[in-house]
Scaffold this active site. Structure first.
Site, PDB file in Angstrom:
ATOM      1  N   SER A 177       0.850  -1.189   0.000  1.00 11.57           N
ATOM      2  CA  SER A 177       0.000   0.000   0.000  1.00 11.57           C
ATOM      3  C   SER A 177       0.890   1.244   0.000  1.00 11.57           C
ATOM      4  O   SER A 177       1.760   1.367  -0.849  1.00 11.57           O
ATOM      5  CB  SER A 177      -0.968  -0.049   1.187  1.00 11.57           C
ATOM      6  OG  SER A 177      -1.962   0.945   1.073  1.00 11.57           O
ATOM      7  N   GLU A 189      -8.834  -4.958  -5.029  1.00 11.07           N
ATOM      8  CA  GLU A 189      -8.228  -3.909  -4.219  1.00 11.07           C
ATOM      9  C   GLU A 189      -9.251  -3.001  -3.541  1.00 11.07           C
ATOM     10  O   GLU A 189      -9.092  -2.611  -2.384  1.00 11.07           O
ATOM     11  CB  GLU A 189      -7.291  -3.052  -5.078  1.00 11.07           C
ATOM     12  CG  GLU A 189      -6.031  -3.750  -5.545  1.00 11.07           C
ATOM     13  CD  GLU A 189      -4.966  -3.849  -4.473  1.00 11.07           C
ATOM     14  OE1 GLU A 189      -5.212  -3.432  -3.332  1.00 11.07           O
ATOM     15  OE2 GLU A 189      -3.874  -4.356  -4.795  1.00 11.07           O
ATOM     16  N   HIS A 237      -7.666  -5.370  -0.607  1.00 11.45           N
ATOM     17  CA  HIS A 237      -6.436  -4.639  -0.313  1.00 11.45           C
ATOM     18  C   HIS A 237      -5.823  -5.133   0.992  1.00 11.45           C
ATOM     19  O   HIS A 237      -6.505  -5.252   2.010  1.00 11.45           O
ATOM     20  CB  HIS A 237      -6.766  -3.149  -0.214  1.00 11.45           C
ATOM     21  CG  HIS A 237      -5.586  -2.259  -0.108  1.00 11.45           C
ATOM     22  ND1 HIS A 237      -4.652  -2.132  -1.120  1.00 11.45           N
ATOM     23  CD2 HIS A 237      -5.156  -1.442   0.900  1.00 11.45           C
ATOM     24  CE1 HIS A 237      -3.726  -1.270  -0.751  1.00 11.45           C
ATOM     25  NE2 HIS A 237      -3.986  -0.852   0.464  1.00 11.45           N
TER      26      HIS A 237
END
Length: 536
Positions: free
Chosen positions: A216, A339, A440
């Site tokens: 991330s 995601e 994610h």
């Protein structure tokens, strides 16, 4: 070279080594329920020691707040490293373990390593995620024990300044007096890497074989640092997991965000210096408010992120890759299939996941890029047949923020250095039922081998743990092989993973079994093209 035997001390499961920073005592780090760190591959397991909370910079307080870090002074005696150091004060929004203390004096790191031997081991340095304003390197999901034990490696995690303290460029509104510096959080990351270069051999790590990896915003830091001249030579391989590569902005936008912060705090630009003495809790709380405000008014952007300041970060990262100006180190880069799914569950939507917010994001892109023809954006949107339904909005959002930037980076970097592109598709039955899927950050415990690190984790409430462990073993083996050799070949019998290039576009899809797929992003590539659409 590792510390010589006369500089190591064994005492009831502890180990003292003496790097240049000062002597430190680590402690045997055996996971609960793991006899002899027990794992099926017992022949590779070694007892691992952990050194927690080692300071790598002076406390960034007072005159050093909003300034580049200053290397920690060497200490005398032996520093006991049984406990994690403080983490950066931050807004609520990420489950941080209650025992982790929050304090502005947060520039510390953690090392996991087997007992040093004559041969130096590969080093993996992790940059944690959290949208540049949340998280900590000492969270349970990032414990380096399993990677160190299985891979015979040295693992380093660290904390850096977040949010207002690390990623708001107050120099852009303070009249250029030199009292503030840009990209302070990135400078902290560089300081941690410099500490590794100077000290890691005492722990048995090879300073000439360092893999920088992150997820991330941590992945975004990896791709950004690959374009920072000052980072040259500090790492030799890179892994970028779900990197928001295009979330790096220019100084005009940085000034706008800094102005918003001052208004939130009711501080004029002329009095910006008062932020240096403001209680840190107020700044941490302001980070959350600023993030929510920017996410609401400018969907698809981050309030706090690296900026192209012309000094530390000379260019937008994707442009630097495309011009061949990134460090030419082997790179693994990839994203997760779903995601954006997790954004539906968050109070503050870090990604636009409704049709209205996606259209607002695209209007913002057009406003910020007057040379982009509206017809181009319309053509891209026409390819998402499920718009204007939510599923179509989610698909646009994750392609714009994650998948296409990963493809753009892989295309550009593969012309100059070995590059591998992946997509993580695996999800437990519970995550599929919850419509999170391979959301994610769901791959992180696969990489670290830390399933169950979060309290009340529902991931395996409907089963699937054994399958996930097999997927994790394969993924971790590839990451570790890459750290050792610069190639992610995995174990004997693993699916061969050929490098990415623009002829074959071979991509590893990670699921119940690994599969190398030829050009799985063809449709998205045909829609978006190779010209980056983003916010300057």
């Amino acid at each position: 070279m590792p510390a010589s035997p006369d500089r190591e001390t064994w005492n009831r499961g502890s180990l003292v080594v003496a790097p240049p920073c000062g002597a430190v005592r680590g402690h045997s780090d055996r996971r609960a329920g793991e006899p002899d760190v027990g794992h099926a591959r017992a022949d590779r397991i070694r007892e691992v020691f952990a050194w927690r909370g080692i300071p790598f910079a002076e406390p960034p307080v007072g005159a050093l707040r909003f300034r580049a870090p200053v290397p920690a002074r060497r200490w005398s005696g032996v520093r006991d490293c049984a406990e994690f150091g403080p983490v950066c004060p931050q807004a609520e929004g990420m489950p941080i373990e209650a025992e982790l203390v929050r304090d502005e004096d947060c520039l510390n790191l953690n090392v996991w390593a087997p007992r040093p031997e004559q041969t130096l081991r590969p080093v993996l340095v992790w940059v944690h995620g959290g949208a540049y304003f949340l998280g900590a390197g000492s969270q349970g999901v990032y414990q380096g024990h399993r990677l160190a034990a299985e891979g015979d490696t040295v693992v380093v995690t660290f904390n850096y300044r977040l949010g207002v303290l690390g990623f708001v460029s107050l120099d852009s509104v303070s009249g250029g007096a030199g009292t503030f510096e840009s990209n302070v959080g990135l400078r902290d990351q560089l300081a941690a890497l410099e500490w590794v270069r100077e000290n890691i051999s005492a722990f048995g790590g090879d300073p000439n074989n360092v893999t920088l990896f992150g997820e991330s915003s941590g992945g975004g830091a990896v791709t950004t640092l690959m374009t920072v001249p000052h980072a040259a030579g500090l790492f030799h391989r890179a892994i970028a997991q779900s990197s928001p590569t295009t979330s790096v902005y220019g100084m005009q936008r940085a000034s706008s965000v800094a102005g918003r912060l001052l208004r939130l705090l009711d501080v004029s630009a002329e009095r910006a210096e008062t932020l240096r003495t403001m209680p840190v809790a107020e700044l941490a709380e302001a980070s959350g408010r600023l993030s929510a405000e920017v996410s609401g008014s400018d969907p698809g952007t981050l309030a706090m992120a690296p900026v192209v300041d012309g000094e530390l970060v000379p260019r937008y990262p994707v442009a630097a890759f495309q011009k061949g100006l990134a460090h030419r180190v082997p790179l693994i880069i990839g994203t997760n299939r779903d995601e954006a799914s997790i954004s539906r569950l968050l109070r503050v939507q870090m990604m636009p996941v409704t049709p209205q917010s996606v259209y607002q994001m695209l209007a913002g892109v057009l406003a910020a890029n007057p040379d982009v023809a509206p017809e181009r954006v319309a053509a891209i949107m026409s390819g998402y047949r499920e718009l204007p339904r939510t599923r179509g909005a989610v698909a646009v959002s994750q392609d714009a923020a994650f998948r296409m930037p990963a493809v753009w980076i892989a295309e550009a970097h593969s012309r100059r250095a070995p590059t591998w592109l992946y997509r993580f598709d695996h999800a437990s039955p519970m995550l599929r039922a919850a419509r999170v899927g391979a959301g994610h950050a769901t791959e992180v415990p696969y990489v670290f081998g830390t399933f169950g690190a979060m309290r009340r984790d529902p991931t395996f409430a409907l089963g699937g743990r054994r399958t996930a462990e097999r997927v994790a073993d394969r993924m971790r083996a590839r990451w570790l092989t890459f750290a050792r050799t610069g190639r992610p070949d995995g174990e004997d019998g693993a699916e061969p993973w050929a490098g990415y290039d623009e002829r074959g576009r071979r991509t590893l899809v990670i699921d119940r079994r690994d599969e190398v797929v030829v050009d799985p992003d063809r449709r998205a590539r045909s829609l978006w093209g190779c010209r980056v659409l983003g916010f300057p």
